[in-house]
Design a protein around this motif. Structure first.
Motif, PDB file in Angstrom:
ATOM      1  N   PRO A   1       0.807  -1.221   0.000  1.00 34.26           N
ATOM      2  CA  PRO A   1       0.000   0.000   0.000  1.00 34.26           C
ATOM      3  C   PRO A   1       0.845   1.279   0.000  1.00 34.26           C
ATOM      4  CG  PRO A   1      -0.954  -1.605   1.492  1.00 34.26           C
ATOM      5  CD  PRO A   1       0.357  -2.164   1.053  1.00 34.26           C
ATOM      6  N   SER A   2       1.943   1.279   0.755  1.00 32.99           N
ATOM      7  CA  SER A   2       2.819   2.455   0.784  1.00 32.99           C
ATOM      8  C   SER A   2       3.430   2.696  -0.589  1.00 32.99           C
ATOM      9  CB  SER A   2       3.939   2.266   1.821  1.00 32.99           C
ATOM     10  OG  SER A   2       3.422   2.209   3.128  1.00 32.99           O
ATOM     11  N   ARG A   3       3.882   1.642  -1.213  1.00 29.84           N
ATOM     12  CA  ARG A   3       4.507   1.769  -2.526  1.00 29.84           C
ATOM     13  C   ARG A   3       3.492   2.201  -3.581  1.00 29.84           C
ATOM     14  NH1 ARG A   3       8.702  -3.432  -2.728  1.00 29.84           N
ATOM     15  NH2 ARG A   3       9.853  -2.874  -0.829  1.00 29.84           N
ATOM     16  N   GLU A   4       2.292   1.668  -3.495  1.00 30.29           N
ATOM     17  CA  GLU A   4       1.250   2.067  -4.444  1.00 30.29           C
ATOM     18  C   GLU A   4       0.906   3.546  -4.288  1.00 30.29           C
ATOM     19  OE1 GLU A   4      -2.009  -0.566  -3.769  1.00 30.29           O
ATOM     20  OE2 GLU A   4      -0.893  -2.352  -4.420  1.00 30.29           O
TER      21      GLU A   4
ATOM     22  N   TRP B   1       2.964   5.899  -3.176  1.00 29.09           N
ATOM     23  CA  TRP B   1       4.085   6.652  -3.734  1.00 29.09           C
ATOM     24  C   TRP B   1       4.005   6.685  -5.260  1.00 29.09           C
ATOM     25  CZ3 TRP B   1       8.152   3.785  -0.276  1.00 29.09           C
ATOM     26  CH2 TRP B   1       8.252   4.440   0.964  1.00 29.09           C
ATOM     27  N   ASP B   2       3.773   5.519  -5.853  1.00 30.16           N
ATOM     28  CA  ASP B   2       3.695   5.445  -7.312  1.00 30.16           C
ATOM     29  C   ASP B   2       2.608   6.374  -7.840  1.00 30.16           C
ATOM     30  OD1 ASP B   2       5.619   3.540  -7.016  1.00 30.16           O
ATOM     31  OD2 ASP B   2       4.426   1.861  -7.793  1.00 30.16           O
ATOM     32  N   SER B   3       1.472   6.396  -7.162  1.00 31.30           N
ATOM     33  CA  SER B   3       0.368   7.247  -7.575  1.00 31.30           C
ATOM     34  C   SER B   3       0.748   8.719  -7.491  1.00 31.30           C
ATOM     35  CB  SER B   3      -0.853   6.967  -6.691  1.00 31.30           C
ATOM     36  OG  SER B   3      -1.931   7.814  -7.021  1.00 31.30           O
ATOM     37  N   ARG B   4       1.434   9.098  -6.401  1.00 31.29           N
ATOM     38  CA  ARG B   4       1.846  10.491  -6.234  1.00 31.29           C
ATOM     39  C   ARG B   4       2.860  10.900  -7.306  1.00 31.29           C
ATOM     40  NH1 ARG B   4      -2.000  11.279  -3.731  1.00 31.29           N
ATOM     41  NH2 ARG B   4      -2.246  12.086  -1.615  1.00 31.29           N
ATOM     42  N   VAL B   5       3.763   9.995  -7.642  1.00 30.94           N
ATOM     43  CA  VAL B   5       4.748  10.298  -8.689  1.00 30.94           C
ATOM     44  C   VAL B   5       4.052  10.509 -10.020  1.00 30.94           C
ATOM     45  CG1 VAL B   5       6.657   9.333 -10.045  1.00 30.94           C
ATOM     46  CG2 VAL B   5       6.700   9.165  -7.549  1.00 30.94           C
ATOM     47  N   ALA B   6       3.093   9.664 -10.341  1.00 33.22           N
ATOM     48  CA  ALA B   6       2.344   9.819 -11.595  1.00 33.22           C
ATOM     49  C   ALA B   6       1.603  11.157 -11.616  1.00 33.22           C
ATOM     50  CB  ALA B   6       1.364   8.660 -11.766  1.00 33.22           C
ATOM     51  N   GLU B   7       0.975  11.512 -10.491  1.00 34.18           N
ATOM     52  CA  GLU B   7       0.278  12.793 -10.401  1.00 34.18           C
ATOM     53  C   GLU B   7       1.264  13.952 -10.511  1.00 34.18           C
ATOM     54  OE1 GLU B   7      -2.273  13.033  -6.936  1.00 34.18           O
ATOM     55  OE2 GLU B   7      -2.667  10.889  -7.062  1.00 34.18           O
ATOM     56  N   ALA B   8       2.440  13.782  -9.931  1.00 31.34           N
ATOM     57  CA  ALA B   8       3.458  14.826  -9.979  1.00 31.34           C
ATOM     58  C   ALA B   8       3.934  15.065 -11.406  1.00 31.34           C
ATOM     59  CB  ALA B   8       4.641  14.450  -9.089  1.00 31.34           C
ATOM     60  N   LEU B   9       4.130  14.001 -12.156  1.00 33.47           N
ATOM     61  CA  LEU B   9       4.555  14.153 -13.559  1.00 33.47           C
ATOM     62  C   LEU B   9       3.499  14.891 -14.365  1.00 33.47           C
ATOM     63  CD1 LEU B   9       6.120  10.619 -14.104  1.00 33.47           C
ATOM     64  CD2 LEU B   9       7.350  12.794 -13.968  1.00 33.47           C
ATOM     65  N   THR B  10       2.239  14.582 -14.100  1.00 32.02           N
ATOM     66  CA  THR B  10       1.148  15.295 -14.784  1.00 32.02           C
ATOM     67  C   THR B  10       1.159  16.774 -14.409  1.00 32.02           C
ATOM     68  OG1 THR B  10      -0.240  13.316 -14.843  1.00 32.02           O
ATOM     69  CG2 THR B  10      -1.357  15.430 -15.069  1.00 32.02           C
TER      70      THR B  10
ATOM     71  N   LEU C   1      14.210   5.860 -10.234  1.00 33.33           N
ATOM     72  CA  LEU C   1      13.794   6.552  -9.021  1.00 33.33           C
ATOM     73  C   LEU C   1      13.713   5.558  -7.876  1.00 33.33           C
ATOM     74  CD1 LEU C   1      12.679   9.078  -7.556  1.00 33.33           C
ATOM     75  CD2 LEU C   1      10.401   8.412  -8.363  1.00 33.33           C
ATOM     76  N   ILE C   2      14.483   5.809  -6.823  1.00 36.06           N
ATOM     77  CA  ILE C   2      14.441   4.977  -5.618  1.00 36.06           C
ATOM     78  C   ILE C   2      13.636   5.748  -4.577  1.00 36.06           C
ATOM     79  CG2 ILE C   2      15.827   3.676  -3.957  1.00 36.06           C
ATOM     80  CD1 ILE C   2      18.281   4.576  -5.833  1.00 36.06           C
ATOM     81  N   ILE C   3      12.559   5.157  -4.067  1.00 32.42           N
ATOM     82  CA  ILE C   3      11.723   5.829  -3.070  1.00 32.42           C
ATOM     83  C   ILE C   3      11.863   5.114  -1.732  1.00 32.42           C
ATOM     84  CG2 ILE C   3       9.472   6.785  -2.555  1.00 32.42           C
ATOM     85  CD1 ILE C   3       8.664   6.511  -5.408  1.00 32.42           C
ATOM     86  N   LEU C   4      12.108   5.900  -0.673  1.00 25.04           N
ATOM     87  CA  LEU C   4      12.356   5.370   0.664  1.00 25.04           C
ATOM     88  C   LEU C   4      11.469   6.052   1.693  1.00 25.04           C
ATOM     89  CD1 LEU C   4      16.232   5.764   0.466  1.00 25.04           C
ATOM     90  CD2 LEU C   4      14.985   3.644   0.030  1.00 25.04           C
ATOM     91  N   ASN C   5      11.462   5.500   2.893  1.00 26.05           N
ATOM     92  CA  ASN C   5      10.709   6.106   4.001  1.00 26.05           C
ATOM     93  C   ASN C   5      11.637   6.507   5.131  1.00 26.05           C
ATOM     94  OD1 ASN C   5      11.496   3.686   5.059  1.00 26.05           O
ATOM     95  ND2 ASN C   5       9.470   3.065   5.787  1.00 26.05           N
ATOM     96  N   SER C   6      12.805   7.068   4.795  1.00 27.14           N
ATOM     97  CA  SER C   6      13.841   7.310   5.801  1.00 27.14           C
ATOM     98  C   SER C   6      13.566   8.492   6.711  1.00 27.14           C
ATOM     99  CB  SER C   6      15.197   7.523   5.117  1.00 27.14           C
ATOM    100  OG  SER C   6      15.232   8.779   4.467  1.00 27.14           O
ATOM    101  N   GLY C   7      12.593   9.321   6.342  1.00 31.01           N
ATOM    102  CA  GLY C   7      12.341  10.521   7.121  1.00 31.01           C
ATOM    103  C   GLY C   7      13.223  11.685   6.740  1.00 31.01           C
ATOM    104  N   ALA C   8      14.039  11.534   5.696  1.00 33.64           N
ATOM    105  CA  ALA C   8      14.936  12.608   5.268  1.00 33.64           C
ATOM    106  C   ALA C   8      14.179  13.765   4.619  1.00 33.64           C
ATOM    107  CB  ALA C   8      15.975  12.057   4.285  1.00 33.64           C
ATOM    108  N   ASP C   9      12.961  13.489   4.143  1.00 32.74           N
ATOM    109  CA  ASP C   9      12.124  14.524   3.521  1.00 32.74           C
ATOM    110  C   ASP C   9      12.874  15.290   2.430  1.00 32.74           C
ATOM    111  OD1 ASP C   9      10.518  13.666   5.542  1.00 32.74           O
ATOM    112  OD2 ASP C   9      10.088  15.634   6.365  1.00 32.74           O
ATOM    113  N   GLY C  10      13.370  14.565   1.457  1.00 33.76           N
ATOM    114  CA  GLY C  10      14.100  15.219   0.376  1.00 33.76           C
ATOM    115  C   GLY C  10      14.518  14.218  -0.677  1.00 33.76           C
ATOM    116  N   GLY C  11      15.427  14.668  -1.546  1.00 29.95           N
ATOM    117  CA  GLY C  11      15.889  13.815  -2.624  1.00 29.95           C
ATOM    118  C   GLY C  11      17.381  13.944  -2.812  1.00 29.95           C
TER     119      GLY C  11
ATOM    120  N   GLY D   1       8.262  13.400   2.467  1.00 26.33           N
ATOM    121  CA  GLY D   1       7.799  13.771   3.790  1.00 26.33           C
ATOM    122  C   GLY D   1       6.375  13.307   4.008  1.00 26.33           C
ATOM    123  N   ALA D   2       6.008  13.090   5.252  1.00 29.58           N
ATOM    124  CA  ALA D   2       4.661  12.589   5.577  1.00 29.58           C
ATOM    125  C   ALA D   2       3.572  13.554   5.114  1.00 29.58           C
ATOM    126  CB  ALA D   2       4.558  12.353   7.084  1.00 29.58           C
ATOM    127  N   LYS D   3       3.879  14.838   5.049  1.00 28.39           N
ATOM    128  CA  LYS D   3       2.883  15.843   4.676  1.00 28.39           C
ATOM    129  C   LYS D   3       3.053  16.335   3.240  1.00 28.39           C
ATOM    130  CE  LYS D   3       2.275  17.513   9.423  1.00 28.39           C
ATOM    131  NZ  LYS D   3       2.299  18.705  10.326  1.00 28.39           N
TER     132      LYS D   3
END
Length: 288
Positions: free
Chosen positions: A85-88, A90-99, A119-129, A144-146
């Motif tokens: 669910p977390s990965r799905e 993220w994937d959805s947000r990336v698709a929306e972001a590209l649009t 693109l490597i997506i993580l949940n490290s809390g670094a809130d960045g790229g 980031g969570a928000k």
């Protein structure tokens, strides 16, 4: 501004492809030709997919490589296991972001599509790229969570711009000294992003450049947080960078001067024109 111009991106990529393969790619075949060129083991350890954005997570091959080799340590630190669910999400947000990037500026979307292959997506809390000159095409992101869709979009554009600068540097050279030499205290300059901090000249320059598309995107969406935050710091950074102008190549001085001109004007109409304007598409180095 050449660093914002998609035509200039094409030209730089074509020069890199030719240097790697001896072939001259067409505009239509640029994406595939570039991906094939950077898939050379001398450029990066794993080949890029022939098309599209390959998204992986903390258990993927790229994550293993980065962890083993100490790449993006500040982002990978603290990353834990993720579920479907977390990965799905993220994937959805990336698709929306590209649009959203496409809606804001098609040139920026094309830049992301051309330059970001993995693109490597993580949940490290670094809130960045993050991105690195020695890994063309690869971007790591720890949302980031928000974060909203605009945050994902700005992260992708931010890292694509770094990759764009890396290509230009590979082709022409931006500085007269190596990145290692530029780490010395005497070559440091103020950062436009990490406000008040002095960073190695190349990193300070990159940080200043990436404020331009981020401010532009936020302004387009009717927001002012980054515009308010970076307007003063960008001008201060530009003033400091200009003190080190002698350590930029002719190509680097061109980029620096265009950046500083924007820093003085904060003219977002000029940014929109620069993404597709023909006057920024070409660059001919001075013959030696």
């Amino acid at each position: 501004m050449h660093f914002m111009n998609i035509g200039h991106t094409y030209e730089n990529m074509a020069r890199l492809v030719h240097a790697q393969t001896g072939k001259y790619p067409t505009a239509k075949g640029m994406s595939g030709a570039y991906r094939a060129a950077i898939s050379n083991p001398t450029m990066r350890p794993m080949a890029a997919a022939s098309a599209g954005l390959d998204i992986t997570y903390e258990d993927g091959a790229w994550a293993e490589f980065c962890t083993t080799n100490g790449v993006f340590e500040h982002i990978f630190k603290g990353a834990g296991p993720t579920n479907g669910p977390s990965r799905e999400a993220w994937d959805s947000r990336v698709a929306e972001a590209l649009t959203l990037i496409q809606e804001i500026n098609p040139g920026l979307r094309l830049m992301v599509d051309l330059l970001v292959t993995d693109l490597i997506i993580l949940n490290s809390g670094a809130d960045g790229g993050g991105s690195a000159s020695r890994l063309p095409g690869v971007v790591v992101m720890s949302p980031g969570a928000k974060w909203g869709v605009l945050d994902y979009a700005m992260c992708l554009v931010h890292e694509a711009m770094h990759l764009n600068l890396f290509v230009g540097d590979t082709v022409y050279g931006t500085f007269t000294l190596s990145s290692r030499e530029l780490g010395a205290d005497r070559y440091r300059a103020l950062s436009a992003v990490k406000i008040g901090r002095r960073r190695p000249l190349d990193k300070a320059f990159h940080a200043a450049v990436v404020t331009v598309p981020l401010m532009f995107m936020e302004h387009h969406q009717g927001k002012t947080t980054l515009v308010d935050l970076y307007t003063v710091s960008l001008r201060q950074a530009c003033a400091d960078l200009k003190k080190q102008r002698e350590h930029f190549t002719a190509y680097g001085r061109m980029l620096l001067d265009e950046l500083c001109a924007f820093g003085e004007s904060i003219n977002f109409d000029s940014v929109a024109r620069a993404t597709s304007g023909r006057e920024y598409a070409g660059y001919v180095p001075v013959a030696v």
